[in-house]
Each structure stands twice: as structure tokens, then as C-alpha cells.
Design a protein around this motif. Sequence first.
Motif, PDB file in Angstrom:
ATOM      1  N   ILE A  85     -21.637   0.730  47.868  1.00 26.59           N
ATOM      2  CA  ILE A  85     -22.141   2.035  48.287  1.00 26.59           C
ATOM      3  C   ILE A  85     -21.236   3.151  47.768  1.00 26.59           C
ATOM      4  CG2 ILE A  85     -22.512   3.515  50.299  1.00 26.59           C
ATOM      5  CD1 ILE A  85     -23.455   1.053  51.821  1.00 26.59           C
ATOM      6  N   ARG A  86     -19.949   2.942  47.828  1.00 27.14           N
ATOM      7  CA  ARG A  86     -18.999   3.998  47.450  1.00 27.14           C
ATOM      8  C   ARG A  86     -18.834   4.142  45.940  1.00 27.14           C
ATOM      9  NH1 ARG A  86     -12.788   4.600  49.818  1.00 27.14           N
ATOM     10  NH2 ARG A  86     -12.306   6.578  48.737  1.00 27.14           N
ATOM     11  N   TYR A  87     -18.733   2.995  45.248  1.00 25.04           N
ATOM     12  CA  TYR A  87     -18.432   3.034  43.817  1.00 25.04           C
ATOM     13  C   TYR A  87     -19.579   2.516  42.939  1.00 25.04           C
ATOM     14  CZ  TYR A  87     -13.704   3.265  45.819  1.00 25.04           C
ATOM     15  OH  TYR A  87     -12.579   3.608  46.542  1.00 25.04           O
ATOM     16  N   HIS A  88     -20.613   1.946  43.550  1.00 16.12           N
ATOM     17  CA  HIS A  88     -21.737   1.325  42.829  1.00 16.12           C
ATOM     18  C   HIS A  88     -21.321   0.045  42.089  1.00 16.12           C
ATOM     19  CE1 HIS A  88     -23.956   4.906  43.855  1.00 16.12           C
ATOM     20  NE2 HIS A  88     -23.060   5.653  43.228  1.00 16.12           N
ATOM     21  N   SER A  89     -20.132  -0.422  42.342  1.00 12.92           N
ATOM     22  CA  SER A  89     -19.646  -1.697  41.794  1.00 12.92           C
ATOM     23  C   SER A  89     -18.504  -2.157  42.688  1.00 12.92           C
ATOM     24  CB  SER A  89     -19.160  -1.545  40.344  1.00 12.92           C
ATOM     25  OG  SER A  89     -18.039  -0.669  40.285  1.00 12.92           O
ATOM     26  N   VAL A  90     -18.135  -3.420  42.562  1.00 10.20           N
ATOM     27  CA  VAL A  90     -17.030  -3.962  43.366  1.00 10.20           C
ATOM     28  C   VAL A  90     -15.714  -3.670  42.658  1.00 10.20           C
ATOM     29  CG1 VAL A  90     -16.044  -6.037  44.391  1.00 10.20           C
ATOM     30  CG2 VAL A  90     -18.524  -5.767  44.288  1.00 10.20           C
ATOM     31  N   GLN A  91     -14.788  -3.099  43.394  1.00  7.12           N
ATOM     32  CA  GLN A  91     -13.484  -2.732  42.830  1.00  7.12           C
ATOM     33  C   GLN A  91     -12.560  -3.950  42.858  1.00  7.12           C
ATOM     34  OE1 GLN A  91     -13.116   0.843  41.705  1.00  7.12           O
ATOM     35  NE2 GLN A  91     -15.220   0.087  41.777  1.00  7.12           N
ATOM     36  N   ARG A  92     -12.469  -4.624  41.735  1.00  7.33           N
ATOM     37  CA  ARG A  92     -11.662  -5.837  41.656  1.00  7.33           C
ATOM     38  C   ARG A  92     -10.434  -5.609  40.784  1.00  7.33           C
ATOM     39  NH1 ARG A  92     -16.910  -8.444  41.547  1.00  7.33           N
ATOM     40  NH2 ARG A  92     -17.133  -9.707  43.428  1.00  7.33           N
ATOM     41  N   PRO A  93      -9.341  -6.273  41.108  1.00  8.56           N
ATOM     42  CA  PRO A  93      -8.150  -6.179  40.270  1.00  8.56           C
ATOM     43  C   PRO A  93      -8.224  -7.153  39.092  1.00  8.56           C
ATOM     44  CG  PRO A  93      -7.672  -7.551  42.155  1.00  8.56           C
ATOM     45  CD  PRO A  93      -9.100  -7.087  42.319  1.00  8.56           C
ATOM     46  N   TYR A  94      -7.365  -6.954  38.104  1.00 11.45           N
ATOM     47  CA  TYR A  94      -7.301  -7.901  36.994  1.00 11.45           C
ATOM     48  C   TYR A  94      -5.881  -7.909  36.452  1.00 11.45           C
ATOM     49  CZ  TYR A  94      -6.841  -4.906  32.836  1.00 11.45           C
ATOM     50  OH  TYR A  94      -6.376  -4.079  31.860  1.00 11.45           O
ATOM     51  N   ILE A  95      -5.561  -8.968  35.704  1.00  9.09           N
ATOM     52  CA  ILE A  95      -4.229  -9.080  35.109  1.00  9.09           C
ATOM     53  C   ILE A  95      -4.288  -9.010  33.587  1.00  9.09           C
ATOM     54  CG2 ILE A  95      -3.230 -10.317  37.053  1.00  9.09           C
ATOM     55  CD1 ILE A  95      -3.605 -12.909  35.563  1.00  9.09           C
ATOM     56  N   GLY A  96      -5.459  -9.214  33.006  1.00  9.91           N
ATOM     57  CA  GLY A  96      -5.620  -9.026  31.574  1.00  9.91           C
ATOM     58  C   GLY A  96      -5.314 -10.239  30.726  1.00  9.91           C
ATOM     59  N   ILE A  97      -5.847 -11.399  31.118  1.00 11.45           N
ATOM     60  CA  ILE A  97      -5.678 -12.608  30.315  1.00 11.45           C
ATOM     61  C   ILE A  97      -7.027 -13.280  30.108  1.00 11.45           C
ATOM     62  CG2 ILE A  97      -3.335 -13.004  31.199  1.00 11.45           C
ATOM     63  CD1 ILE A  97      -4.585 -15.358  32.846  1.00 11.45           C
ATOM     64  N   GLY A  98      -7.099 -14.118  29.077  1.00  6.60           N
ATOM     65  CA  GLY A  98      -8.231 -15.006  28.887  1.00  6.60           C
ATOM     66  C   GLY A  98      -7.854 -16.376  29.414  1.00  6.60           C
ATOM     67  N   PRO A  99      -8.397 -16.791  30.559  1.00  3.87           N
ATOM     68  CA  PRO A  99      -7.988 -18.050  31.179  1.00  3.87           C
ATOM     69  C   PRO A  99      -8.787 -19.249  30.697  1.00  3.87           C
ATOM     70  CG  PRO A  99      -9.425 -16.881  32.683  1.00  3.87           C
ATOM     71  CD  PRO A  99      -9.323 -16.034  31.425  1.00  3.87           C
ATOM     72  N   VAL A 100      -8.132 -20.403  30.598  1.00  6.24           N
ATOM     73  CA  VAL A 100      -8.781 -21.674  30.285  1.00  6.24           C
ATOM     74  C   VAL A 100      -8.199 -22.738  31.210  1.00  6.24           C
ATOM     75  CG1 VAL A 100      -9.198 -23.444  28.539  1.00  6.24           C
ATOM     76  CG2 VAL A 100      -9.094 -21.052  27.861  1.00  6.24           C
ATOM     77  N   ASP A 101      -9.065 -23.544  31.816  1.00  7.76           N
ATOM     78  CA  ASP A 101      -8.581 -24.612  32.695  1.00  7.76           C
ATOM     79  C   ASP A 101      -7.786 -25.637  31.887  1.00  7.76           C
ATOM     80  OD1 ASP A 101     -10.005 -23.271  34.591  1.00  7.76           O
ATOM     81  OD2 ASP A 101     -11.524 -24.827  34.884  1.00  7.76           O
ATOM     82  N   LEU A 102      -6.652 -26.038  32.415  1.00  4.63           N
ATOM     83  CA  LEU A 102      -5.842 -27.053  31.745  1.00  4.63           C
ATOM     84  C   LEU A 102      -6.625 -28.349  31.576  1.00  4.63           C
ATOM     85  CD1 LEU A 102      -3.075 -27.958  30.606  1.00  4.63           C
ATOM     86  CD2 LEU A 102      -2.443 -28.636  32.946  1.00  4.63           C
ATOM     87  N   GLN A 103      -7.483 -28.663  32.538  1.00  2.00           N
ATOM     88  CA  GLN A 103      -8.235 -29.911  32.488  1.00  2.00           C
ATOM     89  C   GLN A 103      -9.287 -29.918  31.368  1.00  2.00           C
ATOM     90  OE1 GLN A 103      -7.881 -32.737  34.171  1.00  2.00           O
ATOM     91  NE2 GLN A 103      -6.106 -31.994  35.297  1.00  2.00           N
ATOM     92  N   ARG A 104      -9.580 -28.767  30.798  1.00  3.51           N
ATOM     93  CA  ARG A 104     -10.551 -28.699  29.709  1.00  3.51           C
ATOM     94  C   ARG A 104      -9.874 -28.860  28.344  1.00  3.51           C
ATOM     95  NH1 ARG A 104     -15.602 -26.614  30.967  1.00  3.51           N
ATOM     96  NH2 ARG A 104     -15.823 -25.795  28.842  1.00  3.51           N
TER      97      ARG A 104
END
Length: 402
Positions: free
Chosen positions: A291-310
Motif C-alpha cells: 500500500i505504501r510503496y506499491h512493492s515490498v521493500q526488501r534488502p539485498y547484498i548484491g551477489i549471484g547465489p548458487v547452491d553448493l549442492q548443485r
Amino acid sequence: MGFYDEEYAGIQKKRKSGRASVFLSALIGAVIGGMLVLMLLPSLVRSGYVPEAKQAQPKNVTSVPVSTSGGQTTSNVTKAVNKTENTVVGVINMQQHQSFAGMSTQMEEQGNGSGVIFRKTNGKAYIVTNNHVIEGASEVQVSLATNKKPLTAKIIGADPITDLAVLEIDGGQVKEVAEFGDSSKLQVGESAIAIGNPLGMEFSRTVTGGIISSTDRTMPVDLDKDGQTDYEMNVIQTDAAINPGNSGGPLLNAEGQVIGINSLKIAQTGVEGLGFAIPINEVSRIIDDLIRYHSVQRPYIGIGPVDLQRISPDEWKNTLGLPEKVQSGVVVRNVENVSPAQKAGLQMYDVIVKLDNQEIENSAQLRKYLFEKRAGDNIEISYYRDGKLKIAKITLGKQEAQ
């Protein structure tokens, strides 16, 4: 060879005949006596000669609390439904389709679901529903319990990750709004009531009941359909029947408070009573942002993650230099420029194993932990680089709206 004594047989017949006569006389006398007692019993009771019998009370019977109003018996479930049912709406997904000849386009119903009115302010009413109910819509219509003609709704914001969306309609015809409960206080075994529109508006505001089967389940979410879990959603499990069309409708407690938004069920042959709802405490935070921002305000760290198991286990030691005890984590595939991760010194091929001393086994868990934070929060990252455990402190940035 056997034999048969006729004289003995005759004596026996005479004895049986005599006994039968005596028994029949006694039986007739008993019946006549009983009838006389029954006829005289009311007079004997009124005279005090025979005490009045008291009605026996059953033992170990639990009564269901009911109240009587206007000659009708109303249970707690009925009270809960009456409190909220008029706030439940039908949500209709309208999309444009070309005519058979392709000469014109027309608006057609693509699908429908449910929603619940949770706020009314400044002449507007706000409805929460599922993102997948309104996804791809050219127009969204809302069917109120008190109005046969659907209203056109405005999409205020939608979030595919949590499968939530907020709609806005003219509040002139809205008389009631739902009350939110506290999903953190739920207990397994307490009552759960689902209201929605299963299989379309023909069965609008259908009520089903059951119990809370679990208060804390985790369901994997694959947003890009690549077979890898992108997010882990916390959900409430219930055995109340949830069918197609219930999506976006409320899950209620015995007080008629909304404790969850119905979102999905496991639909497999032989599987019954596995429905899931998003806890209302998490819903509240998401819809406030929408309602306030029209999107969810989420934090980020700025990496491309890949699961070790993959990644092939051969690469764990040869490329990543991991010790044998490390069997799970998140590999940094790339680091964005001028990102919080770059400022904290993270590099490609680092393997994140903990956030704030909480073990992280995959990228879904990493996102889930981060999404519970806010931009500007500080966290501690534990990661392996060239076989050595390192720790970095990082200030979370703000994720741009998708």
C-alpha cells in the motif's frame, strides 16, 4: 442299532404338556399385573406412595457451547462466519482475447479466486488476495457479498515471492472489514474455518471447517521454474477443505479473526486435508509495504547465489578449496559493483555458510533470512575462501522493485 420306548415317550409328553400349561398361566398373570401397575402408577406417584424417578445424567460427556437467539441455535462456528463472511469477496481475472477471425479483441474471464476486505479509509476499501489470482490480468473485477454487479478494482501492488496482492475498490458499498488475529499464538488442534469461492462464483462464500494441523510449515517456491528453490515460504497447515477458487480467501479462528490467507493445497491422488495459508502476521507486513510503496521493500547484498549442492563435488575441493566437513552452503557466483557485498569484501567463489551465526544451507534459506530484515540493518556473514573460514560485517542495501 437304536431303539425307541413308546411308554417312556408318552410320559414325557404328559409332563411337557403340564409344564407348558403352568408357564402359560404364569405369563398371562404377569402381563395382566404389569398392565394394572402401569395404569395405576400416575395415581400412586401423585399420592406419594411411589417416589418420582430422577433422570439419569450421562457421565464424561463434553457439551458444545451454544447460544439461542431468536429461536435459532447458533454455534461458535456460526458466530465466527457471521462476523466475517460479508468481508469475503470474489476476485475475477479478466484478460483480453482476440476473436476467432482475429479482427477484434474482447474481455473474457480467465480465472477467479477469493479475497478479503481488511481496510476502509478515505472512501476506498482495500482487499488482500493471492498474486496468482490476478497475475496477467488486463482488468480485475471484485464481487461483493452485498452487491450482484462486480466492481472494477485497481491493483495497488503484487508480490510473486509471497504470492500476495492488494486491490483497491470504491468503498461506498463496503459496510464491514475483517479483523486480523495473531498467527503467532496459534496452536495445533484449534479450530480453523475457510471461506472462499471454490470452483467459481456459483459456490461463492462457501464455508469449510477443520483444525490447525501445523503452525509452522515450510514450502519451497520456484519462481522462475528452473527446478531450483528460490524461496522458502512459511505457511499454516490446515485440514479445512481448500479448493480452486479458495485462493486469496481468509482462514479464520473460532473468534472470526483472520489468521491466514489461503494460498495452496497439495492436490495429488490419495492426498486429502493438506491445505496451506500464509500467516496473517507475515501478510500484514507485506500488504503495508504494497500500500505504501506499491512493492515490498526488501534488502539485498548484491551477489549471484548458487547452491553448493548443485555444483559437482569434484569442484568443492579443486575449485572452491572447501574442507571435507563443509557439505552445504551458498556459492558466490558473482558480486555486483558498488553493492553491499563488494563493500564488505566478498569475492567470486566464496561459500557462505552462516548469517548471524544461523546456518545457511542453500540460496532459498539465504533469501528467507534476508527478507526478514530491512535495508540498513547490519548482519554478519560467515564464509569460506580457499579453505579458511572468514567473517564479514555487511550493511544491507535496498532491493530495487522488480
